[in-house]
Design an enzyme around this catalytic site. Sequence first.
Site, mmCIF file in Angstrom:
data_model
loop_
_atom_site.group_PDB
_atom_site.id
_atom_site.type_symbol
_atom_site.label_atom_id
_atom_site.label_comp_id
_atom_site.label_asym_id
_atom_site.label_seq_id
_atom_site.Cartn_x
_atom_site.Cartn_y
_atom_site.Cartn_z
ATOM 1 N N SER A 131 -22.008 -25.290 -1.808
ATOM 2 C CA SER A 131 -20.552 -25.239 -1.746
ATOM 3 C C SER A 131 -19.976 -24.644 -3.031
ATOM 4 C CB SER A 131 -20.004 -26.651 -1.469
ATOM 5 O OG SER A 131 -18.638 -26.606 -1.132
ATOM 6 N N ASP A 201 -18.939 -25.461 9.974
ATOM 7 C CA ASP A 201 -18.464 -25.939 8.670
ATOM 8 C C ASP A 201 -16.935 -26.011 8.683
ATOM 9 O OD1 ASP A 201 -17.777 -26.329 5.971
ATOM 10 O OD2 ASP A 201 -19.537 -25.244 5.290
ATOM 11 N N HIS A 235 -20.621 -29.021 7.044
ATOM 12 C CA HIS A 235 -20.695 -28.739 5.604
ATOM 13 C C HIS A 235 -21.836 -29.563 5.011
ATOM 14 C CE1 HIS A 235 -18.963 -26.900 2.079
ATOM 15 N NE2 HIS A 235 -18.910 -28.064 1.457
#
Length: 308
Positions: A131, A201, A235
Amino acid sequence: MSSRSSTHGHVTTRQGDGTILVSPRNEADQSASIIICHGLGDTAEGFVDVAEQLSSQLPYAKFILPTAPTQKVTMNMGMAMPSWYDIVGLDKRSNEFCKGIDDSQAKLTHLINSEMELGLPRNRIVLAGFSQGGALSLYTGMQLSSSTTTNNGDADTTTSTTITPLAGIILLSGYLPHASAFHITPGLENTPIFHGHGTLDPLVKLEAANESRSTLIEQHGATNYTLKTYQGLAHSINPQELADVLDFLHKVLPPNEECKIKLKDPRQMSIKELKAAIGKAGLGNRAVGFMEKREFVELLQLFRQGKL
């Protein structure tokens, strides 16, 4: 160092600044380094299990897991948390406001340079992250400056500038931050990039991943960018993605005995340095009763030579 544990022939150590190292028990075996940056609100602890799992398949690699500074994050109502830079929002326009990214970029560059000072060439180092940490890895790895080498011969002194790319960059559920300020250092266009991203995501949407890849290839000339998607993944990271990461690492960081780091000669180490190295190697019991420096030196030499 506050704590130490051993697994798979690697030793995990935790430093006072939040950095965690997963390194070969015998330091002399190291011939590669992998720097892993965590995501927003996490710490290095969040990726220890991943590093230890990968280390079992990469016995010659040292994993370096830094922890981001704690700072206020605008998107999270100004709450302070570990963050590599401020995030104003997830839309494209907000992504241009990344206060603090220059400091984090400098920190990663320093870690890379520190490994190179041990004798590792830049092409034996990988930057990786999840991320926000993946975004920082991409932003930093493609903008590294050239390395300058000075040759002091008997005649004139010559200085040469070389452009050496990293072995690779890994970003998982990541994106390109601060795109308006981004460029690729000439000579680094062929840096291998592996970008893994889930199709579901909800935070960093797949379209952001596609746009990041297009920007690097079409606007900046990247030539070795692989984006792989994972159906149904949000995610997060799943086993297949981790297996693909391992395959990528094996490809860009194959075993290479000629690239082992240059360690300080035990004969030139202080008693304190010798005891620390012996302790890290798990040889403390063998050193019980030692009185002379020569004994510590011989023990460490035998270990580094693989005779213990």
